[in-house]
Design a protein around this motif. Structure first.
Motif, PDB file in Angstrom:
ATOM      1  N   LEU A  65     -27.789  -7.250 -18.856  1.00  0.00           N
ATOM      2  CA  LEU A  65     -28.068  -6.069 -19.649  1.00  0.00           C
ATOM      3  C   LEU A  65     -29.573  -5.850 -19.610  1.00  0.00           C
ATOM      4  O   LEU A  65     -30.345  -6.751 -19.934  1.00  0.00           O
ATOM      5  CB  LEU A  65     -27.569  -6.268 -21.084  1.00  0.00           C
ATOM      6  CG  LEU A  65     -27.517  -5.035 -21.963  1.00  0.00           C
ATOM      7  CD1 LEU A  65     -26.583  -3.976 -21.395  1.00  0.00           C
ATOM      8  CD2 LEU A  65     -27.083  -5.426 -23.371  1.00  0.00           C
ATOM      9  N   GLN A  66     -29.971  -4.665 -19.175  1.00  0.00           N
ATOM     10  CA  GLN A  66     -31.382  -4.343 -18.974  1.00  0.00           C
ATOM     11  C   GLN A  66     -31.823  -3.320 -20.020  1.00  0.00           C
ATOM     12  O   GLN A  66     -31.159  -2.296 -20.188  1.00  0.00           O
ATOM     13  CB  GLN A  66     -31.583  -3.742 -17.580  1.00  0.00           C
ATOM     14  CG  GLN A  66     -31.017  -4.641 -16.489  1.00  0.00           C
ATOM     15  CD  GLN A  66     -30.941  -3.937 -15.151  1.00  0.00           C
ATOM     16  OE1 GLN A  66     -31.786  -4.160 -14.310  1.00  0.00           O
ATOM     17  NE2 GLN A  66     -29.949  -3.092 -14.963  1.00  0.00           N
ATOM     18  N   ILE A  67     -32.908  -3.596 -20.710  1.00  0.00           N
ATOM     19  CA  ILE A  67     -33.472  -2.637 -21.654  1.00  0.00           C
ATOM     20  C   ILE A  67     -34.415  -1.740 -20.844  1.00  0.00           C
ATOM     21  O   ILE A  67     -35.392  -2.230 -20.259  1.00  0.00           O
ATOM     22  CB  ILE A  67     -34.240  -3.344 -22.788  1.00  0.00           C
ATOM     23  CG1 ILE A  67     -33.327  -4.340 -23.501  1.00  0.00           C
ATOM     24  CG2 ILE A  67     -34.832  -2.322 -23.758  1.00  0.00           C
ATOM     25  CD1 ILE A  67     -34.059  -5.282 -24.448  1.00  0.00           C
ATOM     26  N   LEU A  68     -34.103  -0.452 -20.813  1.00  0.00           N
ATOM     27  CA  LEU A  68     -34.838   0.445 -19.932  1.00  0.00           C
ATOM     28  C   LEU A  68     -36.182   0.884 -20.509  1.00  0.00           C
ATOM     29  O   LEU A  68     -36.346   1.015 -21.716  1.00  0.00           O
ATOM     30  CB  LEU A  68     -33.990   1.674 -19.606  1.00  0.00           C
ATOM     31  CG  LEU A  68     -32.678   1.388 -18.869  1.00  0.00           C
ATOM     32  CD1 LEU A  68     -31.987   2.694 -18.489  1.00  0.00           C
ATOM     33  CD2 LEU A  68     -32.907   0.525 -17.634  1.00  0.00           C
ATOM     34  N   HIS A  69     -37.108   1.119 -19.614  1.00  0.00           N
ATOM     35  CA  HIS A  69     -38.438   1.650 -19.916  1.00  0.00           C
ATOM     36  C   HIS A  69     -38.365   3.176 -19.823  1.00  0.00           C
ATOM     37  O   HIS A  69     -37.506   3.715 -19.117  1.00  0.00           O
ATOM     38  CB  HIS A  69     -39.442   1.098 -18.888  1.00  0.00           C
ATOM     39  CG  HIS A  69     -40.851   1.446 -19.167  1.00  0.00           C
ATOM     40  ND1 HIS A  69     -41.417   2.647 -18.774  1.00  0.00           N
ATOM     41  CD2 HIS A  69     -41.835   0.763 -19.803  1.00  0.00           C
ATOM     42  CE1 HIS A  69     -42.678   2.682 -19.144  1.00  0.00           C
ATOM     43  NE2 HIS A  69     -42.961   1.558 -19.778  1.00  0.00           N
ATOM     44  N   GLN A  70     -39.249   3.869 -20.506  1.00  0.00           N
ATOM     45  CA  GLN A  70     -39.262   5.338 -20.455  1.00  0.00           C
ATOM     46  C   GLN A  70     -39.335   5.868 -19.025  1.00  0.00           C
ATOM     47  O   GLN A  70     -38.767   6.921 -18.724  1.00  0.00           O
ATOM     48  CB  GLN A  70     -40.404   5.896 -21.296  1.00  0.00           C
ATOM     49  CG  GLN A  70     -40.162   5.744 -22.772  1.00  0.00           C
ATOM     50  CD  GLN A  70     -41.338   6.186 -23.616  1.00  0.00           C
ATOM     51  OE1 GLN A  70     -42.410   6.509 -23.116  1.00  0.00           O
ATOM     52  NE2 GLN A  70     -41.136   6.182 -24.927  1.00  0.00           N
ATOM     53  N   ASP A  71     -39.998   5.149 -18.131  1.00  0.00           N
ATOM     54  CA  ASP A  71     -40.077   5.576 -16.727  1.00  0.00           C
ATOM     55  C   ASP A  71     -38.709   5.626 -16.055  1.00  0.00           C
ATOM     56  O   ASP A  71     -38.555   6.269 -15.024  1.00  0.00           O
ATOM     57  CB  ASP A  71     -40.990   4.645 -15.923  1.00  0.00           C
ATOM     58  CG  ASP A  71     -42.459   4.770 -16.302  1.00  0.00           C
ATOM     59  OD1 ASP A  71     -42.828   5.766 -16.970  1.00  0.00           O
ATOM     60  OD2 ASP A  71     -43.231   3.866 -15.935  1.00  0.00           O
ATOM     61  N   HIS A  72     -37.726   4.933 -16.619  1.00  0.00           N
ATOM     62  CA  HIS A  72     -36.385   4.915 -16.023  1.00  0.00           C
ATOM     63  C   HIS A  72     -35.562   6.156 -16.367  1.00  0.00           C
ATOM     64  O   HIS A  72     -34.448   6.308 -15.852  1.00  0.00           O
ATOM     65  CB  HIS A  72     -35.616   3.663 -16.460  1.00  0.00           C
ATOM     66  CG  HIS A  72     -36.176   2.406 -15.885  1.00  0.00           C
ATOM     67  ND1 HIS A  72     -36.571   1.352 -16.681  1.00  0.00           N
ATOM     68  CD2 HIS A  72     -36.416   2.026 -14.613  1.00  0.00           C
ATOM     69  CE1 HIS A  72     -37.034   0.374 -15.919  1.00  0.00           C
ATOM     70  NE2 HIS A  72     -36.950   0.769 -14.651  1.00  0.00           N
ATOM     71  N   SER A  73     -36.082   7.049 -17.207  1.00  0.00           N
ATOM     72  CA  SER A  73     -35.289   8.226 -17.593  1.00  0.00           C
ATOM     73  C   SER A  73     -34.851   9.025 -16.372  1.00  0.00           C
ATOM     74  O   SER A  73     -33.749   9.582 -16.348  1.00  0.00           O
ATOM     75  CB  SER A  73     -36.046   9.109 -18.578  1.00  0.00           C
ATOM     76  OG  SER A  73     -37.189   9.672 -17.963  1.00  0.00           O
ATOM     77  N   LYS A  74     -35.664   9.056 -15.339  1.00  0.00           N
ATOM     78  CA  LYS A  74     -35.316   9.805 -14.126  1.00  0.00           C
ATOM     79  C   LYS A  74     -34.154   9.171 -13.367  1.00  0.00           C
ATOM     80  O   LYS A  74     -33.557   9.803 -12.494  1.00  0.00           O
ATOM     81  CB  LYS A  74     -36.539   9.933 -13.220  1.00  0.00           C
ATOM     82  CG  LYS A  74     -37.079   8.604 -12.711  1.00  0.00           C
ATOM     83  CD  LYS A  74     -38.411   8.772 -11.988  1.00  0.00           C
ATOM     84  CE  LYS A  74     -39.024   7.460 -11.583  1.00  0.00           C
ATOM     85  NZ  LYS A  74     -39.507   6.655 -12.684  1.00  0.00           N
ATOM     86  N   LEU A  75     -33.785   7.917 -13.715  1.00  0.00           N
ATOM     87  CA  LEU A  75     -32.656   7.253 -13.063  1.00  0.00           C
ATOM     88  C   LEU A  75     -31.324   7.524 -13.757  1.00  0.00           C
ATOM     89  O   LEU A  75     -30.268   7.176 -13.229  1.00  0.00           O
ATOM     90  CB  LEU A  75     -32.888   5.740 -13.019  1.00  0.00           C
ATOM     91  CG  LEU A  75     -34.053   5.257 -12.179  1.00  0.00           C
ATOM     92  CD1 LEU A  75     -34.196   3.747 -12.288  1.00  0.00           C
ATOM     93  CD2 LEU A  75     -33.887   5.688 -10.731  1.00  0.00           C
ATOM     94  N   VAL A  76     -31.347   8.146 -14.938  1.00  0.00           N
ATOM     95  CA  VAL A  76     -30.111   8.365 -15.687  1.00  0.00           C
ATOM     96  C   VAL A  76     -29.084   9.187 -14.901  1.00  0.00           C
ATOM     97  O   VAL A  76     -27.908   8.841 -14.889  1.00  0.00           O
ATOM     98  CB  VAL A  76     -30.400   8.960 -17.078  1.00  0.00           C
ATOM     99  CG1 VAL A  76     -29.117   9.386 -17.783  1.00  0.00           C
ATOM    100  CG2 VAL A  76     -31.155   7.933 -17.924  1.00  0.00           C
ATOM    101  N   PRO A  77     -29.481  10.244 -14.174  1.00  0.00           N
ATOM    102  CA  PRO A  77     -28.465  10.948 -13.382  1.00  0.00           C
ATOM    103  C   PRO A  77     -27.783  10.044 -12.348  1.00  0.00           C
ATOM    104  O   PRO A  77     -26.565  10.122 -12.177  1.00  0.00           O
ATOM    105  CB  PRO A  77     -29.260  12.067 -12.704  1.00  0.00           C
ATOM    106  CG  PRO A  77     -30.389  12.337 -13.660  1.00  0.00           C
ATOM    107  CD  PRO A  77     -30.763  10.965 -14.191  1.00  0.00           C
ATOM    108  N   LEU A  78     -28.522   9.164 -11.708  1.00  0.00           N
ATOM    109  CA  LEU A  78     -27.916   8.244 -10.738  1.00  0.00           C
ATOM    110  C   LEU A  78     -27.081   7.181 -11.441  1.00  0.00           C
ATOM    111  O   LEU A  78     -25.916   6.965 -11.090  1.00  0.00           O
ATOM    112  CB  LEU A  78     -28.997   7.563  -9.889  1.00  0.00           C
ATOM    113  CG  LEU A  78     -28.509   6.423  -8.982  1.00  0.00           C
ATOM    114  CD1 LEU A  78     -27.530   6.946  -7.930  1.00  0.00           C
ATOM    115  CD2 LEU A  78     -29.697   5.720  -8.323  1.00  0.00           C
ATOM    116  N   LEU A  79     -27.653   6.524 -12.434  1.00  0.00           N
ATOM    117  CA  LEU A  79     -26.969   5.392 -13.058  1.00  0.00           C
ATOM    118  C   LEU A  79     -25.872   5.815 -14.027  1.00  0.00           C
ATOM    119  O   LEU A  79     -24.892   5.085 -14.189  1.00  0.00           O
ATOM    120  CB  LEU A  79     -27.982   4.494 -13.783  1.00  0.00           C
ATOM    121  CG  LEU A  79     -29.095   3.900 -12.916  1.00  0.00           C
ATOM    122  CD1 LEU A  79     -29.987   3.002 -13.762  1.00  0.00           C
ATOM    123  CD2 LEU A  79     -28.536   3.163 -11.719  1.00  0.00           C
TER     124      LEU A  79
END
Length: 160
Positions: A65-79
């Motif tokens: 389980l990974q706690i996401l960083h704000q920079d990861h918001s752009k990965l939400v459509p993929l993930l």
């Protein structure tokens, strides 16, 4: 913008669950995550039945389980909006240089924290998600700053 539904007014961290099918990593977006016990440290996560994550968990996959960083918001459509049964999320993440290793498993670069989990139980409670509970067997904090939060996704228009 109109009034939010009651379940969209709370703010909580956004996680990604990494599960594994042989040597292939799949990652999703999890916002239905709750710590449920201090000793042992247990987390409950609701997983959509129609996902590759669910299929991997049925096969007894390892779980990070990974706690996401704000920079990861752009990965939400993929993930979170792309099915791992149709697209290799691993290939897309590797091609962007976004994968690293932790605890012998492929995980996201730049995550605020990692929790290695062991499945302890699961329960079908109706609806489109099944509840799984896990024990934390190892963890690492990388940063306590700029954690991606549920409200960040709403403000960015990623979640309506």
């Amino acid at each position: 913008m109109g009034v939010k539904r009651p379940w969209n007014i709370v703010d909580m961290p956004v996680y990604s669950m990494a599960t594994y099918d042989d040597d292939q990593v799949n990652m999703n977006i999890c916002t239905y995550v709750t710590a449920i016990s201090m000793k042992p440290k247990l987390f409950m996560v609701a997983i959509d039945y129609s996902t590759k994550t669910y299929k991997n968990l049925e096969q007894g996959s390892n779980v990070i389980l990974q706690i996401l960083h704000q920079d990861h918001s752009k990965l939400v459509p993929l993930l979170g909006k792309t099915s791992g049964t149709r697209v290799s999320k691993q290939e897309k993440l590797v091609s962007k240089g976004l994968i690293t290793n932790w605890n012998g498993h492929q995980v996201l670069n730049g995550a605020c924290g990692f929790l290695a989990l062991e499945q302890r139980g699961r329960k079908n409670v109706g609806g489109d998600h099944e509840l799984f509970w896990f024990e934390v067997v190892k963890s690492k904090t990388n940063s306590e700053n700029n954690i991606l939060m549920f409200q960040d996704l709403i403000q960015a228009g990623i979640i309506l």
